[in-house]
Design an enzyme around this catalytic site. Sequence first.
Site: not given
Ligand SMILES: Cc1cc2nc3c(=O)[nH]c(=O)nc-3n(C[C@H](O)[C@H](O)[C@H](O)COP(=O)(O)O)c2cc1C
Length: 359
Positions: A108, A131-132, A158, A167, A228, A252, A255, A284, A286-287, A308
């Site tokens: 990240s 990249l953000y 992203t 959140r 993404k 995401h 989130r 990605d 929920g897997v 996660r």
């Molecule tokens: C704690 C946390 C931080 C995350 N930070 C980023 C991030 O910095 N950049 C990003 O593109 N996605 C981020 N994500 C999203 C993840 O890349 C991903 O899309 C998502 O967690 C997939 O779902 P899952 O947790 O059910 O596997 C984050 C997710 C979590 C749980």
Amino acid sequence: MLKLVCVDDFYTAAKSKLTADGTWDYLEGGSDDQFALQQSRKAFQRYVVRPRFLRDVSTRDLSATILGKNVSFPVGVAPMAMQKLAHPDGECAAAMGAGAVGTIYILSTMSTCSIEEVANAAPNTRLWFQLYYQKDRNVNIDLISRAEKAGYEALVLTLDTQMIGKRRGNLRTPFNLPENAKLANFESSAGNDVNKMRDNSKPVRDMSVTWDVINWIRGQTTMKLVLKGILTGEDATLAVENKVDGIIVSNHGGRQLDCVLPPIDALAEVVAAVGKSDCEVYMDGGVSLGSDVFKALALGAKMVFVGRGVLWGLAVGGQQGVTKVLDIYRSELDLTLALSGVAKSCQINSACVQAYSPQ
Ligand SMILES: Cc1cc2nc3c(=O)[nH]c(=O)nc-3n(C[C@H](O)[C@H](O)[C@H](O)COP(=O)(O)O)c2cc1C
């Protein structure tokens, strides 16, 4: 860790360890009502496998070719910010854990180990950089060129984080980084202030970017480019027109925008829009089981990424915990293949699953 036999066991073990104020809320939580978070996982139950028998499954091959190179099985690590919240070794340990099982790790922008530290710690891991897109173009130039120089193969842009999702957990209980941890890719104090980075009233990300940015990024780097966060056929079509190398269908992890489709349900529309183009489609969200991976592949994904679940492994056992969690996905996928009569993961196709309405 011996008694932890599924990803949910790691969830429970991680929850009992991650007790600092607001940390569990940040790592685990979704936005608003957490509809997207909950549904993304549940949605996998609306697909079931159609097993076939009397087929030779004595040897199985889970490997896949992703952006021209091999992964030992089609499950990689999604980008997640601030992994030192889960374990003091942070992203370095997670990247090594992914490399140990022969798969991809996406770092990240908001990492607590820098681009260079992770590349040095995990020289044998396939690394992609997420990249953000920042307001200050020079910051983007710097991040992109550092990633390329450090040997990252792909840039994952992203798209779904123009502002930070609401959140509630962290609005009620903010979190802080552990002592000595910082946002390692940024020198400036602004970049290191987690709360400032997360303050929607002072955005550090560029909310004005449009599809033109793809061309601009192409001009900065020869790394492969993956988008993404796509959830619609319309955006998938634009991605193909812009000749990106890959798409991660994602919400995401529930989130960001809460009222969206689970990624597994959005996959078919994206796969149809991408058609026969060279753009690869991953997903990605929920897997949590190897059979979820099987279902995603049957619905057209080339690979899935896990968020996660990997963090729970990191929290419980550092690098070894990450490897163990990824191994659980691998062995459960292998078992699903065997019991479904499919010898190679690349042979999984739409006839392997069907939609189902659980009572
Ligand atoms: C704690 C946390 C931080 C995350 N930070 C980023 C991030 O910095 N950049 C990003 O593109 N996605 C981020 N994500 C999203 C993840 O890349 C991903 O899309 C998502 O967690 C997939 O779902 P899952 O947790 O059910 O596997 C984050 C997710 C979590 C749980």
